[in-house]
Design an enzyme around this catalytic site. Structure first.
Site, PDB file in Angstrom:
ATOM      1  N   GLU A  10      23.549  37.906   9.363  1.00  0.00           N
ATOM      2  CA  GLU A  10      23.718  39.275   9.844  1.00  0.00           C
ATOM      3  C   GLU A  10      22.342  39.891  10.049  1.00  0.00           C
ATOM      4  O   GLU A  10      21.328  39.282   9.752  1.00  0.00           O
ATOM      5  CB  GLU A  10      24.502  40.093   8.818  1.00  0.00           C
ATOM      6  CG  GLU A  10      25.915  39.593   8.594  1.00  0.00           C
ATOM      7  CD  GLU A  10      26.725  40.501   7.658  1.00  0.00           C
ATOM      8  OE1 GLU A  10      26.154  41.091   6.727  1.00  0.00           O
ATOM      9  OE2 GLU A  10      27.949  40.611   7.882  1.00  0.00           O
ATOM     10  N   GLU A  20      29.635  36.143   4.607  1.00  0.00           N
ATOM     11  CA  GLU A  20      28.583  36.458   3.627  1.00  0.00           C
ATOM     12  C   GLU A  20      29.242  36.384   2.264  1.00  0.00           C
ATOM     13  O   GLU A  20      30.057  37.246   1.918  1.00  0.00           O
ATOM     14  CB  GLU A  20      28.037  37.871   3.875  1.00  0.00           C
ATOM     15  CG  GLU A  20      27.358  38.045   5.210  1.00  0.00           C
ATOM     16  CD  GLU A  20      26.050  37.279   5.315  1.00  0.00           C
ATOM     17  OE1 GLU A  20      25.467  36.922   4.272  1.00  0.00           O
ATOM     18  OE2 GLU A  20      25.625  37.021   6.453  1.00  0.00           O
ATOM     19  N   ASN A  33      31.230  46.109  -4.000  1.00  0.00           N
ATOM     20  CA  ASN A  33      30.008  46.380  -4.780  1.00  0.00           C
ATOM     21  C   ASN A  33      29.071  47.398  -4.132  1.00  0.00           C
ATOM     22  O   ASN A  33      28.440  48.190  -4.821  1.00  0.00           O
ATOM     23  CB  ASN A  33      29.276  45.070  -5.100  1.00  0.00           C
ATOM     24  CG  ASN A  33      28.772  44.363  -3.867  1.00  0.00           C
ATOM     25  OD1 ASN A  33      29.427  44.367  -2.825  1.00  0.00           O
ATOM     26  ND2 ASN A  33      27.622  43.762  -3.958  1.00  0.00           N
ATOM     27  N   CYS A  84      25.014  41.104  -4.664  1.00  0.00           N
ATOM     28  CA  CYS A  84      25.016  39.670  -4.388  1.00  0.00           C
ATOM     29  C   CYS A  84      23.611  39.084  -4.470  1.00  0.00           C
ATOM     30  O   CYS A  84      23.447  37.884  -4.589  1.00  0.00           O
ATOM     31  CB  CYS A  84      25.619  39.406  -3.021  1.00  0.00           C
ATOM     32  SG  CYS A  84      24.812  40.359  -1.728  1.00  0.00           S
TER      33      CYS A  84
HETATM   34  P1  NAD Z   1      36.759  39.511  -2.573  1.00  0.00           P
HETATM   35  O1  NAD Z   1      36.546  38.228  -1.844  1.00  0.00           O
HETATM   36  O2  NAD Z   1      37.744  39.566  -3.656  1.00  0.00           O
HETATM   37  O3  NAD Z   1      37.175  40.671  -1.553  1.00  0.00           O
HETATM   38  C1  NAD Z   1      36.389  41.008  -0.423  1.00  0.00           C
HETATM   39  C2  NAD Z   1      37.298  41.640   0.608  1.00  0.00           C
HETATM   40  O4  NAD Z   1      38.195  40.649   1.089  1.00  0.00           O
HETATM   41  C3  NAD Z   1      38.160  42.780   0.079  1.00  0.00           C
HETATM   42  O5  NAD Z   1      38.251  43.788   1.057  1.00  0.00           O
HETATM   43  C4  NAD Z   1      39.490  42.100  -0.134  1.00  0.00           C
HETATM   44  O6  NAD Z   1      40.584  42.980  -0.075  1.00  0.00           O
HETATM   45  C5  NAD Z   1      39.515  41.134   1.030  1.00  0.00           C
HETATM   46  N1  NAD Z   1      40.435  40.002   0.883  1.00  0.00           N
HETATM   47  C6  NAD Z   1      40.915  39.452  -0.249  1.00  0.00           C
HETATM   48  N2  NAD Z   1      41.749  38.440   0.041  1.00  0.00           N
HETATM   49  C7  NAD Z   1      41.775  38.331   1.386  1.00  0.00           C
HETATM   50  C8  NAD Z   1      42.450  37.463   2.292  1.00  0.00           C
HETATM   51  N3  NAD Z   1      43.265  36.491   1.868  1.00  0.00           N
HETATM   52  N4  NAD Z   1      42.246  37.630   3.604  1.00  0.00           N
HETATM   53  C9  NAD Z   1      41.404  38.582   4.049  1.00  0.00           C
HETATM   54  N5  NAD Z   1      40.766  39.441   3.254  1.00  0.00           N
HETATM   55  C10 NAD Z   1      40.931  39.314   1.924  1.00  0.00           C
HETATM   56  O7  NAD Z   1      35.309  39.952  -3.063  1.00  0.00           O
HETATM   57  P2  NAD Z   1      34.958  41.189  -3.968  1.00  0.00           P
HETATM   58  O8  NAD Z   1      35.367  40.874  -5.370  1.00  0.00           O
HETATM   59  O9  NAD Z   1      35.414  42.424  -3.325  1.00  0.00           O
HETATM   60  O10 NAD Z   1      33.361  41.172  -3.880  1.00  0.00           O
HETATM   61  C11 NAD Z   1      32.533  40.448  -4.725  1.00  0.00           C
HETATM   62  C12 NAD Z   1      32.024  39.203  -4.025  1.00  0.00           C
HETATM   63  O11 NAD Z   1      31.371  39.558  -2.812  1.00  0.00           O
HETATM   64  C13 NAD Z   1      31.000  38.468  -4.847  1.00  0.00           C
HETATM   65  O12 NAD Z   1      31.268  37.097  -4.782  1.00  0.00           O
HETATM   66  C14 NAD Z   1      29.685  38.780  -4.134  1.00  0.00           C
HETATM   67  O13 NAD Z   1      28.676  37.830  -4.292  1.00  0.00           O
HETATM   68  C15 NAD Z   1      30.138  38.865  -2.721  1.00  0.00           C
HETATM   69  N6  NAD Z   1      29.187  39.606  -1.905  1.00  0.00           N
HETATM   70  C16 NAD Z   1      28.418  38.921  -1.003  1.00  0.00           C
HETATM   71  C17 NAD Z   1      27.477  39.590  -0.239  1.00  0.00           C
HETATM   72  C18 NAD Z   1      26.623  38.878   0.771  1.00  0.00           C
HETATM   73  O14 NAD Z   1      26.025  39.532   1.587  1.00  0.00           O
HETATM   74  N7  NAD Z   1      26.571  37.567   0.741  1.00  0.00           N
HETATM   75  C19 NAD Z   1      27.341  40.968  -0.392  1.00  0.00           C
HETATM   76  C20 NAD Z   1      28.131  41.624  -1.332  1.00  0.00           C
HETATM   77  C21 NAD Z   1      29.064  40.939  -2.082  1.00  0.00           C
END
Ligand code: NAD
Length: 479
Positions: free
Chosen positions: A460, A247, A149, A281
């Site tokens: 963080e 996060e 995002n 997020c």
């Molecule tokens: P996602 O969990 O699908 O992917 C995040 C990352 O994890 C990607 O690089 C993905 O390739 C990797 N990944 C996927 N499966 C994995 C595994 N088994 N092992 C290790 N890595 C793996 O999330 P997304 O769809 O990319 O992002 C959206 C989500 O992120 C939303 O839920 C949003 O709320 C959250 N988010 C949180 C914050 C925060 O600071 N809390 C900030 C931004 C986004």
């Protein structure tokens, strides 16, 4: 076709598999590039390079590390327009947003931690007959995994403190938005970052991300992404006793009290609902409005939302661009259907937007406002992560706090009131890690950033990040 490469041991390299994944431009719904379909073999090489470069990088003076990192920040600034265009094309976000927020923040992340490390100090505790001093030293190879995002913004938010603290890094950006991480690898080479200090491996989460998380030579993992993915990562890293920062998702309340500054609350709520197509997020997706101003706020809010322009990301007049992918668009649309089934009334939006010409297959959604739902229905409990908000009236402070705290998440909240006492009182009762009063997304990089409950583990930002990326040792000396 733009083909990007991994960045391993200072070089841009092909994946071991020789295979590539398609990269989509969401504004037109077409493939425009290829990204390495890396696997455990590439991660192995990256970890090896990071291990080899660790002794030298960690023993450099803070000033030396800082200097290279500031050079990287300068290069990000010099390439602002190019990076902003790349981010906008890869993610679908308005170019003006990438130019004003994403890329400047990536450079700030480097600059902030490059200078922060020069002021990082540790404690000493004098007791009767002895003195304790604490040291915080780099740990080794850090694994950094980030989402789509805010691609470069969140990628650098992890890498910068890890490197500043003296660790070397194996990082994986989202496979959905890998482009600016690739451009960053070119800038790191140009800046003279020593080979192996930062390694970027592109590819799928379950392959590349998982290989990083389960690697025995990666003792700390910093992850930002979805709660379900975070749970899986914790299950792998926990039994290996890795240091873990998570996060995760959010379902943030935006609470509008009747005594708020109405115009400010209105203006900012439009932003906090739909900035980046609602894919931040921290977006406030559940708006709770005190009943005495409910109708007035609802009508004014809906009117403003209907005036937002959904358009091509490069168009400077667009307020919303495309959402990130076709599957994400379908997911958001399915939640809008769910909201209807749950008894919600769509006051604005509720559908896909089809633009003209080359953009007709892009993933555009109208900003959507829904009312009439129970606070505890699925639409109001599950993270949608798109341009969709719900409006819910409330009568009492205790009632709104109960509704606000009712989800499994606890990332952020916003409170609108002109009463100082009420602002503090409610802030202290919200189960969220980040609370804004009469503002939204105002960020001081020194503050602790992170969520409660299923929104994450750890914090963080500022010293919290430098503490996470270092190992603490206490030495007690008898006097
Ligand atoms: P996602 O969990 O699908 O992917 C995040 C990352 O994890 C990607 O690089 C993905 O390739 C990797 N990944 C996927 N499966 C994995 C595994 N088994 N092992 C290790 N890595 C793996 O999330 P997304 O769809 O990319 O992002 C959206 C989500 O992120 C939303 O839920 C949003 O709320 C959250 N988010 C949180 C914050 C925060 O600071 N809390 C900030 C931004 C986004």
């Amino acid at each position: 076709m733009e083909r990007i490469l991994n960045y391993i041991n200072g070089k841009l390299t092909e994946p071991a598999s020789g295979q590539y994944l398609e990269n989509f431009d969401p504004s037109v719904g077409q493939v425009y590039g290829e990204i390495p379909d890396s696997d455990q073999r590439d991660v192995e090489k990256a970890v090896e390079a990071a291990k080899e470069s660790f002794p030298e990088w960690s023993s450099k003076s803070n000033e030396e590390r800082s200097r290279v990192m500031i050079k990287i920040a300068d290069l990000i600034d010099e390439n602002l327009e190019r990076l902003a265009k790349a981010e906008s094309k890869d993610n679908g976000k308005p170019l003006k947003l990438a130019r004003a927020v994403d890329i400047p923040r990536a450079s700030s992340n480097f600059r902030f931690f490059a200078t922060g490390i020069l002021h990082f100090a540790s404690e000493s505790h004098l007791m009767d007959g002895a003195i304790n001093y604490t040291t915080r030293t780099p740990i080794g190879v850090a694994g950094c995994i980030s989402p789509w995002n805010l691609p470069l913004y969140l990628f650098t938010w992890k890498i910068a403190p890890a490197l500043a603290a003296g660790n070397t890094v194996v990082a994986k950006p989202s496979e959905i938005t890998p482009m600016t991480a690739f451009l960053l690898s070119e800038l790191c080479i140009e800046a003279g970052l020593p080979a192996g200090v930062l390694n970027i491996v592109h590819g799928l989460g379950p392959k590349v991300g998982q290989a990083i998380v389960e690697h025995q030579d990666v003792p700390l993992i910093s992850f930002t992404g979805g709660t379900a993915t975070g749970k899986g990562i914790a299950a792998t890293a926990g039994p290996m006793f890795k240091k873990l920062s998570l996060e995760l998702g959010g379902k943030n309340p935006n609470i509008i009290f009747a005594d708020c500054d109405f115009d400010k609350a209105l203006r900012t709520s439009v932003q906090s609902s739909f900035a980046n197509q609602g894919q931040i997020c921290l977006c406030g997706s559940r708006i709770f409005i005190e009943r005495s101003i409910y109708d007035k706020f609802r009508d004014a809010f809906v009117e403003r939302v209907k005036n937002l322009k959904v358009g091509a990301p490069m168009d400077e007049t667009s307020n919303l661009g495309a959402v990130v992918s076709s599957s994400h668009m379908e997911k958001v649309l399915s939640y809008i259907e769910l909201a209807k089934e749950e008894g919600g009334t769509i006051l604005a939006g509720g559908e896909r937007v089809v633009l003209d010409g080359e953009f007709s297959n892009g993933y555009y959604l109208a900003p959507t406002v829904i009312e009439g739902l129970d606070y505890n229905c699925r639409t109001n409990q599950e993270e949608i992560f798109g341009p969709v908000v719900t409006l819910t009236p409330f009568d009492e402070e205790a009632e709104v706090l109960q509704m606000a705290n009712s989800t499994p998440y606890g990332l952020s909240a916003t409170i609108w009131t002109e009463s100082l006492t009420k602002a503090h009182r409610t802030a202290h009762q919200l189960k969220c890690g980040i609370i804004w009063v009469n503002c939204w997304l105002v960020r001081d990089l020194r503050t602790p950033f992170g969520g409660m409950k299923q929104s994450g583990v750890g914090r963080e930002g500022g010293w919290e990040a430098l503490k996470f990326f270092t190992e603490t040792r206490n030495v007690c000396v008898k006097l």
